[in-house]
Design an enzyme around this catalytic site. Structure first.
Site, short mmCIF file in Angstrom:
data_model
loop_
_atom_site.label_atom_id
_atom_site.label_comp_id
_atom_site.label_asym_id
_atom_site.label_seq_id
_atom_site.Cartn_x
_atom_site.Cartn_y
_atom_site.Cartn_z
N GLU A 101 -17.21 60.38 86.09
CA GLU A 101 -15.85 60.91 86.26
C GLU A 101 -14.98 59.91 87.01
O GLU A 101 -15.48 59.10 87.79
CB GLU A 101 -15.92 62.22 87.07
CG GLU A 101 -15.65 63.47 86.26
CD GLU A 101 -14.19 63.67 85.88
OE1 GLU A 101 -13.46 62.68 85.64
OE2 GLU A 101 -13.77 64.83 85.82
N ASP A 102 -13.70 60.00 86.79
CA ASP A 102 -12.77 59.15 87.53
C ASP A 102 -12.54 59.69 88.93
O ASP A 102 -12.61 58.97 89.91
CB ASP A 102 -11.43 59.01 86.77
CG ASP A 102 -10.81 60.35 86.40
OD1 ASP A 102 -11.45 61.41 86.57
OD2 ASP A 102 -9.65 60.35 85.94
N ASP A 105 -11.49 66.33 92.25
CA ASP A 105 -10.34 66.83 93.01
C ASP A 105 -10.61 68.29 93.39
O ASP A 105 -11.38 68.55 94.31
CB ASP A 105 -9.10 66.63 92.14
CG ASP A 105 -7.79 66.96 92.82
OD1 ASP A 105 -7.73 66.86 94.06
OD2 ASP A 105 -6.82 67.29 92.12
N PHE A 154 -1.79 61.29 95.32
CA PHE A 154 -1.93 61.15 93.88
C PHE A 154 -2.05 59.68 93.53
O PHE A 154 -1.16 58.89 93.81
CB PHE A 154 -0.77 61.80 93.14
CG PHE A 154 -1.11 62.04 91.71
CD1 PHE A 154 -1.90 63.12 91.35
CD2 PHE A 154 -0.68 61.18 90.72
CE1 PHE A 154 -2.27 63.33 90.03
CE2 PHE A 154 -1.04 61.38 89.39
CZ PHE A 154 -1.83 62.46 89.04
N ARG A 167 -2.53 53.98 83.28
CA ARG A 167 -3.99 53.85 83.15
C ARG A 167 -4.41 52.38 83.14
O ARG A 167 -5.50 52.04 83.58
CB ARG A 167 -4.48 54.49 81.84
CG ARG A 167 -4.34 56.01 81.80
CD ARG A 167 -5.14 56.56 80.62
NE ARG A 167 -4.79 57.94 80.30
CZ ARG A 167 -5.30 59.01 80.90
NH1 ARG A 167 -6.17 58.88 81.89
NH2 ARG A 167 -4.93 60.22 80.55
P1 IMP Z 1 -10.27 68.69 89.17
O1 IMP Z 1 -10.64 69.57 88.02
O2 IMP Z 1 -9.14 69.28 89.98
O3 IMP Z 1 -11.42 68.26 90.02
O4 IMP Z 1 -9.56 67.42 88.55
C1 IMP Z 1 -10.23 66.42 87.98
C2 IMP Z 1 -9.31 65.64 87.07
O5 IMP Z 1 -7.96 65.69 87.49
C3 IMP Z 1 -9.68 64.19 87.12
O6 IMP Z 1 -10.68 63.89 86.20
C4 IMP Z 1 -8.38 63.50 86.84
O7 IMP Z 1 -8.22 63.33 85.45
C5 IMP Z 1 -7.32 64.44 87.37
N1 IMP Z 1 -6.83 64.01 88.70
C6 IMP Z 1 -7.11 64.55 89.91
N2 IMP Z 1 -6.52 63.87 90.91
C7 IMP Z 1 -5.87 62.85 90.31
C8 IMP Z 1 -5.07 61.76 90.82
O8 IMP Z 1 -4.84 61.58 92.03
N3 IMP Z 1 -4.58 60.92 89.88
C9 IMP Z 1 -4.79 61.05 88.55
N4 IMP Z 1 -5.53 62.03 88.04
C10 IMP Z 1 -6.07 62.93 88.91
MG MG Z 2 -6.31 62.84 84.06
#
Ligand code: IMP
Ligand code: MG
Length: 183
Positions: A101-102, A105, A154, A167
């Site tokens: 995963e990137d 969050d 962010f 990206r």
């Molecule tokens: P989660 O489901 O809230 O854990 O979000 C995960 C996804 O939200 C990540 O795989 C990202 O694609 C996106 N995301 C969360 N924070 C950021 C950020 O700071 N920048 C860009 N994408 C984010």
């Molecule tokens: Mg994203």
């Protein structure tokens, strides 16, 4: 005007990313020594660059596959709703799966994904994320490999987007809040 204009500050340079990803690859290589069926699953699109670099830093035979899920529109907040738009093409049975995963969050995306993947008889499933924002978590999800713990800002670049842009920035930067209408 270049993309750098929209960046408030650089959080991780190309060199820092390279060094950290190399270390993560070495950790995985050590931990999975002797395992035969290893599968890296990248959650697109945010992890595409991390996947490319991490997979080349792992010195073990492994397969790669990709999923597309959506949890964000063009907003910066998770909706809590996750949809699988493209599933893994292969059968996971007997595989040691590493989800790549990137950024972790709220945890909504991985919470939902893990629930689905756990039903598929993999030998093991671990999570490897480049970045982690632990302060934002609303689900009980913990990554097994974390590149960087970051504050609640962010970030974009190295695969991560805002509204599908940035990206291709080679580093990770914090976006100027005015770019997404914040202050
Ligand atoms: P989660 O489901 O809230 O854990 O979000 C995960 C996804 O939200 C990540 O795989 C990202 O694609 C996106 N995301 C969360 N924070 C950021 C950020 O700071 N920048 C860009 N994408 C984010
Ligand atoms: Mg994203």
């Amino acid at each position: 005007m270049g993309m750098a204009n929209d960046i408030e500050s650089v959080l991780y340079t190309e060199e820092q990313l390279k060094a950290r990803v190399a270390k993560m690859g070495a950790d995985i290589t050590r931990d999975y020594q002797g395992k035969e069926k290893i599968l890296l699953v990248s959650v697109l699109r945010g992890s595409y660059i991390f996947m490319a670099d991490l997979s080349r830093a792992i010195d073990l035979p492994c397969l790669v596959d990709f999923m597309v899920v959506s949890s964000y529109g063009s907003d910066t907040q998770s909706s809590g709703q996750v949809e699988i738009k493209k599933d893994i093409s292969m059968n996971l049975e007997g595989y040691h799966v590493i989800i790549v995963e990137d950024i972790l969050d709220s945890g909504n995306t991985l919470y939902y994904l893990m629930k689905i993947l756990k039903l598929r008889k993999a030998a093991s499933i671990r999570i490897c994320t480049l970045m982690d924002k632990p302060d934002r978590r609303v689900r009980p999800i913990k990554a097994d490999y974390v590149g960087f713990e970051i504050p609640d800002a962010f970030v974009v670049g190295y695969g991560l987007d805002y509204d599908q842009r940035y990206r291709n920035l080679p580093y990770v930067g914090i976006l100027k809040p005015e770019v997404y209408g914040g202050k």
